[in-house]
Design an enzyme around this catalytic site. Structure first.
Site, mmCIF file in Angstrom:
data_model
loop_
_atom_site.group_PDB
_atom_site.id
_atom_site.type_symbol
_atom_site.label_atom_id
_atom_site.label_comp_id
_atom_site.label_asym_id
_atom_site.label_seq_id
_atom_site.Cartn_x
_atom_site.Cartn_y
_atom_site.Cartn_z
ATOM 1 N N HIS A 1 -1.949 -1.400 0.250
ATOM 2 C CA HIS A 1 -0.634 -0.762 0.249
ATOM 3 C C HIS A 1 -0.547 0.061 -1.036
ATOM 4 O O HIS A 1 -1.304 -0.170 -1.983
ATOM 5 C CB HIS A 1 0.442 -1.859 0.258
ATOM 6 C CG HIS A 1 1.820 -1.351 0.519
ATOM 7 N ND1 HIS A 1 2.625 -0.853 -0.482
ATOM 8 C CD2 HIS A 1 2.545 -1.275 1.662
ATOM 9 C CE1 HIS A 1 3.789 -0.494 0.037
ATOM 10 N NE2 HIS A 1 3.763 -0.738 1.340
ATOM 11 N N TYR A 2 0.379 0.995 -1.101
ATOM 12 C CA TYR A 2 0.498 1.807 -2.313
ATOM 13 C C TYR A 2 1.098 1.034 -3.489
ATOM 14 O O TYR A 2 0.991 1.456 -4.640
ATOM 15 C CB TYR A 2 1.300 3.088 -2.051
ATOM 16 C CG TYR A 2 2.754 2.858 -1.704
ATOM 17 C CD1 TYR A 2 3.715 2.692 -2.693
ATOM 18 C CD2 TYR A 2 3.164 2.808 -0.373
ATOM 19 C CE1 TYR A 2 5.046 2.479 -2.366
ATOM 20 C CE2 TYR A 2 4.486 2.596 -0.036
ATOM 21 C CZ TYR A 2 5.428 2.432 -1.043
ATOM 22 O OH TYR A 2 6.738 2.220 -0.716
ATOM 23 N N ARG A 3 1.703 -0.104 -3.226
ATOM 24 C CA ARG A 3 2.309 -0.888 -4.308
ATOM 25 C C ARG A 3 1.259 -1.710 -5.045
ATOM 26 O O ARG A 3 0.202 -2.030 -4.512
ATOM 27 C CB ARG A 3 3.379 -1.824 -3.756
ATOM 28 C CG ARG A 3 4.584 -1.084 -3.261
ATOM 29 C CD ARG A 3 5.694 -2.037 -2.870
ATOM 30 N NE ARG A 3 6.871 -1.273 -2.492
ATOM 31 C CZ ARG A 3 7.614 -1.527 -1.432
ATOM 32 N NH1 ARG A 3 7.321 -2.547 -0.639
ATOM 33 N NH2 ARG A 3 8.661 -0.782 -1.169
#
Length: 181
Positions: A128-130
């Site tokens: 995920h981008y997080r």
């Protein structure tokens, strides 16, 4: 085991330096935990072959630490390139976590993400981008509860698997001492 979207992927890279434009990845390790931070899977710990020229370009700090740990010799002896390391790692991760759902977990993972983006894009895209960056928690605890800092000491081995294990233990410590959730 079925892949679970609540599982967390922990990663650590060892590099020849801090600049992705000139430095390279020389080791990768991954662990998967459940949402309670219990380790449920250990991925391959891979020394990634790099040329003698790349290794010789390392600064003194990296030469010393990666030499003392034996990593430089493991890198020289390795037959695994970056693409194969990515394939092995994704094959492991897919058993535990669907693509695109886990934040990138570890210490200073922004730095790891920079190298993944440059050299191992397919693996970077698996996350995920997080980020779940234990370093952020550490910085907050240092400022808001400095007495708590004394209770956790890292070994700083600069070996990928041990570093991930310490990151998980560190977050478990902060969870028990700081978070009242």
């Amino acid at each position: 085991m079925a892949a679970d979207a609540n599982n967390l992927i922990w990663i650590d890279l060892e590099m020849t330096g801090l600049e992705p434009d000139v430095d390279r990845v020389i080791e990768i390790a991954t662990l998967v935990t459940d949402q309670e931070l219990n380790i449920i899977g250990q991925g391959p710990v891979i020394a990634i072959h790099q040329s003698d020229e790349v290794l010789a370009a390392m600064d003194d700090w990296n030469q010393k630490h990666h030499g003392e740990s034996g990593l430089i010799e493991r890198v020289r002896a390795s037959q695994v390139n970056e693409a194969e390391a990515v394939a092995q790692t994704i094959a492991f991760l897919a058993q535990y976590v669907p693509k695109g759902v886990s934040p990138m977990c570890g210490n200073s993972v922004g730095q790891d993400r920079r190298f993944l983006n440059r050299y191992m894009r397919e693996l970077e895209d698996y996350f995920h981008y997080r980020n779940l960056d234990v370093s952020t928690v550490k910085e907050l605890v240092k400022r808001w509860s400095p007495e708590t800092m004394a209770g956790f000491k890292k070994q700083n081995t600069h070996q990928a698997l041990q570093d991930i294990q310490e990151s998980i233990a560190e977050l478990q410590y902060y969870r028990s001492k700081v978070f009242k959730i």
